[in-house]
Design a protein around this motif. Structure first.
Motif, PDB file in Angstrom:
ATOM      1  N   GLU A  24      72.150   2.553   1.283  1.00  0.00           N
ATOM      2  CA  GLU A  24      70.843   3.390   1.095  1.00  0.00           C
ATOM      3  C   GLU A  24      71.192   4.824   1.351  1.00  0.00           C
ATOM      4  O   GLU A  24      70.462   5.585   0.778  1.00  0.00           O
ATOM      5  CB  GLU A  24      69.589   2.769   1.608  1.00  0.00           C
ATOM      6  CG  GLU A  24      69.201   1.448   1.133  1.00  0.00           C
ATOM      7  CD  GLU A  24      68.152   0.962   1.811  1.00  0.00           C
ATOM      8  OE1 GLU A  24      67.008   1.533   1.888  1.00  0.00           O
ATOM      9  OE2 GLU A  24      68.289  -0.187   2.456  1.00  0.00           O
TER      10      GLU A  24
ATOM     11  N   GLU B 118      62.526  12.792  -2.386  1.00  0.00           N
ATOM     12  CA  GLU B 118      62.021  11.505  -2.833  1.00  0.00           C
ATOM     13  C   GLU B 118      62.877  10.299  -2.438  1.00  0.00           C
ATOM     14  O   GLU B 118      62.159   9.215  -1.890  1.00  0.00           O
ATOM     15  CB  GLU B 118      61.880  11.457  -4.336  1.00  0.00           C
ATOM     16  CG  GLU B 118      60.571  12.261  -4.599  1.00  0.00           C
ATOM     17  CD  GLU B 118      59.281  11.855  -4.226  1.00  0.00           C
ATOM     18  OE1 GLU B 118      59.221  11.009  -4.037  1.00  0.00           O
ATOM     19  OE2 GLU B 118      58.707  12.814  -3.664  1.00  0.00           O
TER      20      GLU B 118
ATOM     21  N   GLU C 196      61.640   7.122   0.276  1.00  0.00           N
ATOM     22  CA  GLU C 196      61.790   5.885  -0.001  1.00  0.00           C
ATOM     23  C   GLU C 196      62.593   5.042   1.460  1.00  0.00           C
ATOM     24  O   GLU C 196      62.121   3.994   1.564  1.00  0.00           O
ATOM     25  CB  GLU C 196      62.630   5.658  -1.118  1.00  0.00           C
ATOM     26  CG  GLU C 196      61.792   5.826  -2.541  1.00  0.00           C
ATOM     27  CD  GLU C 196      60.595   5.106  -2.550  1.00  0.00           C
ATOM     28  OE1 GLU C 196      60.488   3.823  -2.345  1.00  0.00           O
ATOM     29  OE2 GLU C 196      59.477   5.666  -2.831  1.00  0.00           O
TER      30      GLU C 196
ATOM     31  N   ARG D 244      60.255   4.973   4.105  1.00  0.00           N
ATOM     32  CA  ARG D 244      59.414   3.432   4.071  1.00  0.00           C
ATOM     33  C   ARG D 244      60.058   2.302   4.289  1.00  0.00           C
ATOM     34  O   ARG D 244      59.402   1.364   4.859  1.00  0.00           O
ATOM     35  CB  ARG D 244      58.815   3.765   2.719  1.00  0.00           C
ATOM     36  CG  ARG D 244      57.987   4.788   2.215  1.00  0.00           C
ATOM     37  CD  ARG D 244      57.567   4.998   0.949  1.00  0.00           C
ATOM     38  NE  ARG D 244      56.428   5.952   0.596  1.00  0.00           N
ATOM     39  CZ  ARG D 244      56.122   6.326  -0.483  1.00  0.00           C
ATOM     40  NH1 ARG D 244      56.733   5.847  -1.460  1.00  0.00           N
ATOM     41  NH2 ARG D 244      55.241   7.155  -0.606  1.00  0.00           N
TER      42      ARG D 244
END
Length: 522
Positions: free
Chosen positions: A139, A162, A166, A169
């Motif tokens: 990631e 963005e 993510e 989160r």
């Protein structure tokens, strides 16, 4: 024409250093659990980042990560390369080195250099992601692939923010995810500092600060987020902490002064930048180099000295930079911090404007300006303002003509670069201000006030620029002084109120406001 002089420094608060704190990473799953390790003899902060690299490469990696959070990019890159040498399969060490080529707050990025780093890991995006041993590392790699992928820098910056959102989160209690997401948000302010974006970043950081008060990135990016006169009180906690968190990072020592300048805390501004320059000079001495005489920290230190009334110390710094500028061969740039001659011109202007010594011998200090329009504009402004201040109207007009000629060259270069529009606006403001000074020296106060008002409106249209005044003579301050000369005390008080709001604690503005109110009250 009556121009202001500096007031004596005032002590509002002490700079409080805090003990270096360990940062247990609150886990979301087994992969996110790790114990933080001290980095660089605890000189640059303590961080934690679970990864699959070899144990013997962890110290170098974490040291690089802590340096990265303090924008010590060159040292961080070397640390990440050391981790790669120890463990060539250490994927996050390549990620870290590539991250050193992205400078979001400064709107700088060397995407090609970063891509070359990533290509050493593997030649394609797919191959690099396949090298990541864990989902979490994939990631992080996927996010940096967005940052250095296809499209314009602005487009990639937005998409990267963005992607980091993510990731944040997915790992809501990971301080690294929160810190890098907040930093990515700061990197989306492409048109200059905008308050809503910066406050969004601050909100992300506030959520994790209490659990990680000693994290160098969290407090650093919080300072940037609150770096304006309105929000600076919210950043005071972080500013007081950061110096103790990363005593070995020069940028960390300096960075605290961003909040102190915004609050007019001149003793703290000076202390922070004296320490920052000492750290830099120790590093340079270790590499066989002499002290650094020009540049960012020295300029802020000079400004602090001038606001304290320590003109001799400010002059000493200016002289040291002049000696370097005389022999400089570096090219001219819009950023004076990156060019010795431009740095000297900026420091010279600061000295002339804030001392109000229109007969100072520093006005004769002039390194070669040929082919350096950015520096030449600042040089011409200070020299012209001094000429007007001592009543040399013809000399001031000559400097005004020189500034106008250099402004044309500046605008042409900026058009080629496609950015730094605020530098072009600053140059126009300086031209208007010098024109106003010439008019005032020639006895036409109405014209001078009109020109200064135009400059003030133009300056107010700019995004907020942190630190010492971006426009060397703040326009509302000049307008207030001209209104006082015209006997319009109430209007002058209004101009000075705006000046003090924009540059809290600045001596000339504060004293001008006091004088205007006295006269207005009769």
């Amino acid at each position: 024409m009556t121009l202001g002089t500096p007031m004596l420094g005032r002590t509002l608060a002490c700079v409080c250093a805090v003990a270096l704190l360990s940062l247990p990473l609150a886990p979301t799953d087994a992969a996110a659990q790790t114990d933080p390790a001290p980095t660089g003899a605890a000189a640059v902060g303590t961080v934690a980042f679970h990864n699959s690299g070899a144990p013997e490469a962890q110290d170098a990696f974490l040291y690089g990560l802590a340096l990265l959070h303090s924008f010590e990019y060159g040292s961080a890159a070397r640390a990440f390369r050391s981790a790669q040498e120890i463990d060539p399969e250490f994927v996050m060490a390549y990620w870290g080195e590539a991250m050193t080529y992205n400078h979001p707050v400064w709107m700088e990025q060397d995407a090609n250099a970063a891509r070359q780093v990533l290509s050493r890991l593997a030649t394609t995006r797919e191959a690099r992601l396949a090298r990541a041993p864990t989902a979490r590392e994939r990631e992080w790699l996927a996010a940096i692939e967005v940052l250095y992928g296809d499209g314009s820098k602005d487009t990639r910056d937005d998409a990267y923010a963005e992607a980091m959102n993510e990731l944040r989160r997915a790992y809501p209690v990971d301080p690294e995810a929160a810190a890098f997401y907040a930093l990515s948000l700061l990197g989306t302010a492409h048109e200059g500092r905008d308050i809503p974006t910066y406050i969004r970043a601050a909100a992300v950081l506030e959520e994790v600060l209490d659990d990680h008060p000693g994290h160098p990135g969290i407090v650093h990016y919080m300072i940037h987020s609150y770096d304006d006169p309105i929000h600076a009180p919210l950043g005071l906690r972080a500013a007081r902490a950061y110096a103790g968190i990363a005593p070995g990072a020069a940028h960390a020592q300096h960075m605290t002064s961003h909040i102190f300048v915004a609050l007019g805390m001149w003793d703290e501004v000076v202390a922070a930048n004296e320490i920052a320059t000492a750290v830099v000079d120790r590093e340079r001495a270790a590499g066989g180099q002499g002290p650094r005489a020009c540049g960012h920290y020295n300029f802020w230190l000079e400004y602090g000295y001038l606001q304290q009334g320590r003109e001799a110390d400010a002059r000493r710094l200016l002289r040291e930079c002049y000696d370097v500028a005389l022999a400089a061969t570096d090219p001219d740039t819009p950023d004076p911090d990156n060019a010795s001659v431009a740095s000297f011109a900026q420091m010279r202007a600061r000295y002339v404007v804030d001392t109000g010594d229109w007969h100072s011998d520093v006005l004769s200090w002039s390194p070669p300006m040929d082919g350096r329009p950015f520096a030449a504009v600042t040089q011409a402004f200070a020299s012209g303002l001094a000429a007007a201040g001592r009543g040399d109207v013809e000399g001031a007009r000559e400097w005004l003509a020189s500034l106008a000629e250099e402004r044309s060259e500046v605008e042409g270069r900026i058009a080629e670069r496609g950015r730094n529009d605020e530098v072009a606006v600053r140059t126009r403001i300086l031209e208007l201000e010098l024109d106003a000074a010439v008019s005032a020296a020639g006895g036409d106060l109405d014209a001078a006030i009109s020109l200064a008002g135009e400059a003030a409106a133009l300056e107010e249209s700019l995004p907020f620029v942190f630190g010492p005044p971006f426009v060397d003579k703040p326009s509302y301050e000049l307008l207030g002084e001209l209104l006082l000369d015209a006997g319009r005390a109430e209007e002058a008080a209004g101009a000075f109120e705006t000046a003090v709001f924009r540059t809290p604690g600045r001596g000339a503005a504060v004293r001008g406001l006091e004088r205007a109110r006295e006269l207005a009250d009769g």
